[in-house]
Design an enzyme around this catalytic site. Structure first.
Site, PDB file in Angstrom:
ATOM      1  N   CYS A 134     102.434 -10.775  91.037  1.00  0.00           N
ATOM      2  CA  CYS A 134     103.330 -11.697  91.723  1.00  0.00           C
ATOM      3  C   CYS A 134     104.132 -10.897  92.745  1.00  0.00           C
ATOM      4  O   CYS A 134     104.620  -9.817  92.446  1.00  0.00           O
ATOM      5  CB  CYS A 134     104.269 -12.352  90.709  1.00  0.00           C
ATOM      6  SG  CYS A 134     105.699 -13.128  91.471  1.00  0.00           S
ATOM      7  N   CYS A 148     111.489 -13.593  91.246  1.00  0.00           N
ATOM      8  CA  CYS A 148     110.766 -14.148  90.111  1.00  0.00           C
ATOM      9  C   CYS A 148     111.541 -13.908  88.808  1.00  0.00           C
ATOM     10  O   CYS A 148     111.886 -12.771  88.493  1.00  0.00           O
ATOM     11  CB  CYS A 148     109.388 -13.486  90.033  1.00  0.00           C
ATOM     12  SG  CYS A 148     108.391 -14.081  88.676  1.00  0.00           S
ATOM     13  N   ASP A 154      78.517  -0.368  58.457  1.00  0.00           N
ATOM     14  CA  ASP A 154      78.130  -1.497  59.285  1.00  0.00           C
ATOM     15  C   ASP A 154      77.225  -1.013  60.415  1.00  0.00           C
ATOM     16  O   ASP A 154      77.661  -0.769  61.529  1.00  0.00           O
ATOM     17  CB  ASP A 154      79.387  -2.170  59.839  1.00  0.00           C
ATOM     18  CG  ASP A 154      79.128  -3.612  60.208  1.00  0.00           C
ATOM     19  OD1 ASP A 154      78.014  -4.099  59.944  1.00  0.00           O
ATOM     20  OD2 ASP A 154      80.037  -4.247  60.763  1.00  0.00           O
ATOM     21  N   CYS A 171     102.264 -17.607  91.742  1.00  0.00           N
ATOM     22  CA  CYS A 171     102.836 -17.194  90.457  1.00  0.00           C
ATOM     23  C   CYS A 171     103.257 -18.421  89.649  1.00  0.00           C
ATOM     24  O   CYS A 171     103.993 -19.272  90.158  1.00  0.00           O
ATOM     25  CB  CYS A 171     104.040 -16.296  90.710  1.00  0.00           C
ATOM     26  SG  CYS A 171     104.983 -15.922  89.227  1.00  0.00           S
ATOM     27  N   LYS A 183      77.470   0.496  42.626  1.00  0.00           N
ATOM     28  CA  LYS A 183      76.123   0.566  42.061  1.00  0.00           C
ATOM     29  C   LYS A 183      76.215   1.151  40.663  1.00  0.00           C
ATOM     30  O   LYS A 183      76.897   2.169  40.481  1.00  0.00           O
ATOM     31  CB  LYS A 183      75.236   1.478  42.927  1.00  0.00           C
ATOM     32  CG  LYS A 183      75.091   1.001  44.361  1.00  0.00           C
ATOM     33  CD  LYS A 183      74.370   2.017  45.224  1.00  0.00           C
ATOM     34  CE  LYS A 183      74.259   1.472  46.648  1.00  0.00           C
ATOM     35  NZ  LYS A 183      73.742   2.484  47.588  1.00  0.00           N
ATOM     36  N   LYS A 200      80.448   0.394  52.541  1.00  0.00           N
ATOM     37  CA  LYS A 200      79.316  -0.369  53.075  1.00  0.00           C
ATOM     38  C   LYS A 200      79.348  -0.195  54.586  1.00  0.00           C
ATOM     39  O   LYS A 200      80.174  -0.765  55.287  1.00  0.00           O
ATOM     40  CB  LYS A 200      79.420  -1.849  52.708  1.00  0.00           C
ATOM     41  CG  LYS A 200      78.187  -2.634  53.170  1.00  0.00           C
ATOM     42  CD  LYS A 200      78.130  -4.007  52.551  1.00  0.00           C
ATOM     43  CE  LYS A 200      76.760  -4.649  52.738  1.00  0.00           C
ATOM     44  NZ  LYS A 200      76.377  -4.821  54.134  1.00  0.00           N
ATOM     45  N   GLU A 207      80.666   3.307  47.076  1.00  0.00           N
ATOM     46  CA  GLU A 207      80.359   3.837  48.413  1.00  0.00           C
ATOM     47  C   GLU A 207      80.887   2.883  49.473  1.00  0.00           C
ATOM     48  O   GLU A 207      81.024   1.696  49.210  1.00  0.00           O
ATOM     49  CB  GLU A 207      78.829   3.914  48.612  1.00  0.00           C
ATOM     50  CG  GLU A 207      78.102   4.554  47.486  1.00  0.00           C
ATOM     51  CD  GLU A 207      76.578   4.382  47.588  1.00  0.00           C
ATOM     52  OE1 GLU A 207      76.093   3.808  48.590  1.00  0.00           O
ATOM     53  OE2 GLU A 207      75.899   4.840  46.656  1.00  0.00           O
ATOM     54  N   ASP A 232      73.217  26.690  72.613  1.00  0.00           N
ATOM     55  CA  ASP A 232      72.362  26.399  73.765  1.00  0.00           C
ATOM     56  C   ASP A 232      71.453  27.577  74.095  1.00  0.00           C
ATOM     57  O   ASP A 232      70.292  27.405  74.457  1.00  0.00           O
ATOM     58  CB  ASP A 232      73.212  26.064  74.994  1.00  0.00           C
ATOM     59  CG  ASP A 232      73.940  24.742  74.817  1.00  0.00           C
ATOM     60  OD1 ASP A 232      73.524  23.963  73.925  1.00  0.00           O
ATOM     61  OD2 ASP A 232      74.916  24.494  75.541  1.00  0.00           O
ATOM     62  N   CYS A 245     107.339 -18.372  89.483  1.00  0.00           N
ATOM     63  CA  CYS A 245     108.227 -18.557  90.636  1.00  0.00           C
ATOM     64  C   CYS A 245     107.542 -19.151  91.850  1.00  0.00           C
ATOM     65  O   CYS A 245     108.197 -19.465  92.839  1.00  0.00           O
ATOM     66  CB  CYS A 245     108.899 -17.244  91.004  1.00  0.00           C
ATOM     67  SG  CYS A 245     107.805 -16.088  91.834  1.00  0.00           S
ATOM     68  N   TYR A 261      72.160   6.331  51.814  1.00  0.00           N
ATOM     69  CA  TYR A 261      72.770   5.681  50.650  1.00  0.00           C
ATOM     70  C   TYR A 261      71.791   5.484  49.502  1.00  0.00           C
ATOM     71  O   TYR A 261      72.109   4.799  48.527  1.00  0.00           O
ATOM     72  CB  TYR A 261      73.450   4.359  51.020  1.00  0.00           C
ATOM     73  CG  TYR A 261      72.565   3.348  51.719  1.00  0.00           C
ATOM     74  CD1 TYR A 261      71.482   2.780  51.056  1.00  0.00           C
ATOM     75  CD2 TYR A 261      72.844   2.940  53.010  1.00  0.00           C
ATOM     76  CE1 TYR A 261      70.675   1.847  51.690  1.00  0.00           C
ATOM     77  CE2 TYR A 261      72.051   1.998  53.652  1.00  0.00           C
ATOM     78  CZ  TYR A 261      70.961   1.466  52.985  1.00  0.00           C
ATOM     79  OH  TYR A 261      70.170   0.535  53.609  1.00  0.00           O
ATOM     80  N   LEU A 310      71.793  -6.762  49.377  1.00  0.00           N
ATOM     81  CA  LEU A 310      72.817  -6.770  48.328  1.00  0.00           C
ATOM     82  C   LEU A 310      73.440  -8.151  48.216  1.00  0.00           C
ATOM     83  O   LEU A 310      73.602  -8.846  49.217  1.00  0.00           O
ATOM     84  CB  LEU A 310      73.922  -5.775  48.689  1.00  0.00           C
ATOM     85  CG  LEU A 310      73.568  -4.289  48.688  1.00  0.00           C
ATOM     86  CD1 LEU A 310      74.638  -3.494  49.409  1.00  0.00           C
ATOM     87  CD2 LEU A 310      73.407  -3.791  47.257  1.00  0.00           C
ATOM     88  N   GLU A 317      71.818   4.186  56.599  1.00  0.00           N
ATOM     89  CA  GLU A 317      72.283   3.344  57.692  1.00  0.00           C
ATOM     90  C   GLU A 317      72.409   4.164  58.968  1.00  0.00           C
ATOM     91  O   GLU A 317      72.968   5.261  58.942  1.00  0.00           O
ATOM     92  CB  GLU A 317      73.658   2.782  57.275  1.00  0.00           C
ATOM     93  CG  GLU A 317      74.070   1.546  57.996  1.00  0.00           C
ATOM     94  CD  GLU A 317      73.528   0.260  57.350  1.00  0.00           C
ATOM     95  OE1 GLU A 317      72.600   0.326  56.505  1.00  0.00           O
ATOM     96  OE2 GLU A 317      74.041  -0.812  57.719  1.00  0.00           O
ATOM     97  N   LYS A 362      83.045  -7.302  49.930  1.00  0.00           N
ATOM     98  CA  LYS A 362      83.311  -7.341  51.368  1.00  0.00           C
ATOM     99  C   LYS A 362      84.801  -7.355  51.681  1.00  0.00           C
ATOM    100  O   LYS A 362      85.610  -7.922  50.958  1.00  0.00           O
ATOM    101  CB  LYS A 362      82.666  -8.592  51.989  1.00  0.00           C
ATOM    102  CG  LYS A 362      81.156  -8.709  51.761  1.00  0.00           C
ATOM    103  CD  LYS A 362      80.365  -7.681  52.541  1.00  0.00           C
ATOM    104  CE  LYS A 362      80.207  -8.047  53.998  1.00  0.00           C
ATOM    105  NZ  LYS A 362      79.142  -9.011  54.257  1.00  0.00           N
ATOM    106  N   ARG A 399      64.387  -1.712  58.738  1.00  0.00           N
ATOM    107  CA  ARG A 399      64.199  -2.479  57.516  1.00  0.00           C
ATOM    108  C   ARG A 399      63.319  -3.704  57.767  1.00  0.00           C
ATOM    109  O   ARG A 399      62.529  -4.094  56.909  1.00  0.00           O
ATOM    110  CB  ARG A 399      65.564  -2.902  56.981  1.00  0.00           C
ATOM    111  CG  ARG A 399      65.513  -3.835  55.810  1.00  0.00           C
ATOM    112  CD  ARG A 399      66.908  -4.064  55.259  1.00  0.00           C
ATOM    113  NE  ARG A 399      66.860  -4.946  54.114  1.00  0.00           N
ATOM    114  CZ  ARG A 399      66.950  -6.263  54.173  1.00  0.00           C
ATOM    115  NH1 ARG A 399      67.100  -6.844  55.343  1.00  0.00           N
ATOM    116  NH2 ARG A 399      66.902  -6.993  53.086  1.00  0.00           N
ATOM    117  N   ASP A 427      79.140  26.146  71.104  1.00  0.00           N
ATOM    118  CA  ASP A 427      78.041  25.386  71.692  1.00  0.00           C
ATOM    119  C   ASP A 427      77.190  26.249  72.626  1.00  0.00           C
ATOM    120  O   ASP A 427      75.972  26.128  72.679  1.00  0.00           O
ATOM    121  CB  ASP A 427      78.584  24.195  72.506  1.00  0.00           C
ATOM    122  CG  ASP A 427      79.250  23.171  71.604  1.00  0.00           C
ATOM    123  OD1 ASP A 427      79.271  23.400  70.366  1.00  0.00           O
ATOM    124  OD2 ASP A 427      79.757  22.164  72.124  1.00  0.00           O
TER     125      ASP A 427
END
Ligand code: IVH
Length: 671
Positions: A428, A434, A119, A410, A292, A117, A115, A39, A413, A227, A85, A175, A316, A138, A35
């Site tokens: 407690c 207790c 979320d 409590c 598909k 799906k 593929e 940078d 007790c 996709y 879909l 997505e 699903k 969309r 990194d």
């Protein structure tokens, strides 16, 4: 003055290098350089661009976050509508889907691209001559929002495509998602800042992408996965969906690693099952898989219904979030006395199991979510994770509900419940009394560093408590050999041994006795400090919080815990019974710290010790008058370093603090 040619060339070279490494890091997950080196490249380019602003190009990696917040998003009309879909929830529905394709195409063997799906939320990215010119949501499928500035902050989206054989206009669709880890981290940050938490990665991704200020979006861990493609002008693409995605990937865009070409219904269902098992371990949330038809010519033959293609279906997974009602909120008392509110729910099938209750964690959580009896709530169960109430559906809240509070006494007790400031747990205070805490109290009481009753192990404690042979720790001393023999796995010999061990344990020390009581926040070191400060039990039991705070290293939290404990009538009774049963200790000299061998010396302990715990070492050093601190400074006299010591060791070396190894420590203690 225009930039000299060699500097313009250098800027171009830097851009190319940075884009290359950016792609390796964010798209391929295979960085080549550290990194820090990355940078340096970025800073070098920034320096050049600062000096000669005309060198800045639209695809310069320094231009991911730019511009000022927008008053609102402009509307974008999609050249090719963004469809949705149809869903299938069962194998039969998938089988129907495949059968319809067979019938229409008059073919028996169909190739599918399978593929995950994802979320998240669908976006469209338009590249003209390889340059990212527009990013849009969309929306309703026809018109979306122009989120180009925000899209540009997502590192897995290239600002310029790699290579040159791409169509002049290429619309990439996919997505925007947030990884589960990124989501957890974001929520942790939100919580630290006292800001609203997101209920799941999808909401977090959507909220992040729709920020009017791109600088805010840039702080969110978003990723993009392609996709499909939309509008394509002046250029050609392969004739199979899977090959198109492969090309897009070669142009530098991230495509799901789980993509597979499968054959027929069997191939689809097999893919579904494999992905279902993998689901919990994937870095992203997926809510199903998509099949598909792979050949574009066949897709065309299938055509569309309403807003969805006939050539694709989303199969699903069982939902991970469902709605249900809170029937009651109970409070459970754990074995260490922690009170946990639990929502009793109307049974609901979620994430593959029927859920009837979910923890509400603590009072802070309840307040944050404001869950009330009668509320309709969203319950989430992801993978094997315990079910969780993610939020209340406020619009469904009935009239006359009441906010919930952890009770002041409590529920098991009746002892006072204490909530320590700065901690979310309520506890407690009836530790010795207790019944919910009984097993734990016994186990602790008999443990090696407390009263050290040899042979009174966990299994035995469980039996004694369950058979109600004992109710408080004082009852241990009234046990008879007769009673013990009746327990499982207990012969006359071991019963006799145990009776003897119990008898022997009566002769103890005040620090051990105090530690054995199991007072919240009172470990061995504190018990020792208390015993040395007060010298006897009576003075200790009548001390107020202020007096406790005069003991070295005891702050307001521990002082309060001690005071509350000794004020509880039933705790006092148990202590009295213990003393009556013959538990005793030699008188303690009130310690005059100044005369002890290590008085005035400050120690720090680090690393792993093999012969004792760090707490143990601390207690022993303190007994000799030393101060034991948590961090190395100018004031440190000795660092005790066990195995794998870490940064404290480095600091000690730097400051020239004397370092003792474990052997040297033991010698010191022994002398
Ligand atoms: S294809 C014409 N593939 O699901 C087909 N969509 O319900 C258009 N989604 O709006 C979509 N993963 O947000 C497709 N592998 C995938 C997907 C996927 C997630 C989302 C996408 C779409 C919605 C449709």
């Amino acid at each position: 003055m225009p930039a000299p040619k060699h500097l313009a060339q250098r800027a171009a070279k830097l851009r190319e290098q940075i884009n290359y490494h950016n792609h390796r890091y964010y798209v391929l997950d295979r960085p080549e350089i550290p990194d820090s080196e990355f940078d340096r490249l970025v800073r070098a380019l920034e320096a050049l661009e600062n000096q000669y602003p005309e060198l800045i190009t639209a695809d310069s990696p320094t231009q991911r976050v730019g511009g000022t917040p927008l008053p609102e998003f402009a509307q974008v009309r999609h050249t090719v509508p963004m469809l949705s879909l149809s869903n299938a929830f069962t194998d039969t529905e998938v089988s129907d889907f495949v059968r319809r394709i067979h019938e229409r195409l008059e073919l028996n063997e169909i190739e599918f691209c399978a593929e995950p799906k994802m979320d998240g939320l669908a976006v469209s990215l338009v590249y003209e001559r390889g340059l990212l010119v527009q990013g849009a949501t969309r929306g309703d499928g026809t018109t979306g929002e122009d989120v180009t500035q925000n899209i540009r902050t997502i590192h897995s989206i290239p600002l310029r495509l790699i290579g040159s054989d791409y169509p002049q206009v290429l619309e990439v669709r996919g997505e925007v998602v947030m990884t589960k880890r990124g989501f957890a981290e974001l929520n942790r940050r939100q919580q630290d800042k006292g800001e609203k938490l997101f209920v799941n990665p999808r909401n977090a991704a959507a909220g992040s992408l729709r920020q009017l200020d791109p600088r805010l979006t840039a702080l969110r861990p978003l990723e993009f996965m392609c996709y499909g493609v939309g509008n394509v002008e002046n250029g050609s693409l392969p004739d199979k969906h899977s090959d198109i995605l492969q090309r897009v990937q070669q142009w530098g865009v991230r495509v799901s690693a789980q993509l597979e070409v499968v054959q027929g219904l069997e191939g689809c269902l097999d893919y579904y099952r494999r992905m279902a098992t993998k689901r919990a371990s994937l870095p992203f949330d997926i809510d199903g898989v998509v099949y598909k038809v792979n050949r574009l010519a066949q897709q065309e033959q299938m055509g569309f219904v309403a807003k969805a293609p006939r050539w694709a279906v989303a199969h699903k997974f069982p939902a991970q979030e469902e709605m249900t009602r809170v029937l009651a909120i109970d409070v459970q008392v754990g074995r260490t006395g922690t009170l946990t509110p639990v929502a009793r729910l109307e049974p609901v099938f979620v994430g593959g199991v029927t859920v009837t209750n979910a923890t509400l964690h603590n009072q802070d959580e309840i307040e944050r979510k404001d869950v009330r009896v009668g509320d309709t709530v969203i319950v989430r169960r992801a993978g094997d994770v315990i079910p969780e109430v993610v939020g209340v559906v406020l619009s469904k809240r009935p009239a006359h509900t009441e906010t919930f509070h952890i009770p002041a006494r409590c529920p098991v007790c009746g002892s006072e419940v204490q909530r320590v400031e700065g901690e979310s747990a309520a506890r407690c205070t009836g530790g010795l009394y207790c019944s919910a805490q009984r097993k734990e109290a016994f186990r602790h009481f008999a443990s090696r560093r407390a009263l050290d009753i040899e042979g009174l192990g966990e299994k035995l404690v469980d039996q004694l408590v369950e058979k109600k042979q004992v109710s408080t720790v004082a009852d241990i001393f009234a046990l008879t050999q007769q009673q013990l023999v009746e327990l499982e796995r207990m012969g006359p010999k071991s019963a006799a041994n145990l009776i003897e061990a119990i008898e022997k344990s009566k002769a103890t020390t005040l620090p051990r006795f105090l530690y054995a009581l199991g007072i919240a926040n009172v470990g061995e070191a504190t018990a020792l400090a208390l015993a040395q400060h007060f010298g006897n039990l009576d003075d200790l039991m009548s001390a107020d919080e202020e007096k406790f705070q005069q003991v070295e290293d005891i702050g307001p939290v521990v002082a309060r815990s001690l005071h509350t404990f000794f004020q509880q009538q039933h705790n006092r009774e148990v202590i009295q019974k213990l003393v009556q049963a013959g538990v005793s200790w030699p008188a303690m000299e009130k310690r005059i710290v100044e005369t002890l061998p290590l008085a005035g010396k400050t120690f720090v302990i680090t690393g792993t010790l093999s012969s004792m715990s760090r707490d143990d070492a601390k207690a022993r050093l303190q007994a000799l008058g030393a101060k034991v601190s948590g961090s190395v400074s100018q004031k440190t006299d000795y660092l005790v370093a066990g195995a794998d010591p870490g940064s404290k060791h480095d600091k000690a070396l730097e400051l020239g603090v004397a370092i003792l190894d474990e052997a040297a420590l033991q010698k010191l203690i022994a002398s």
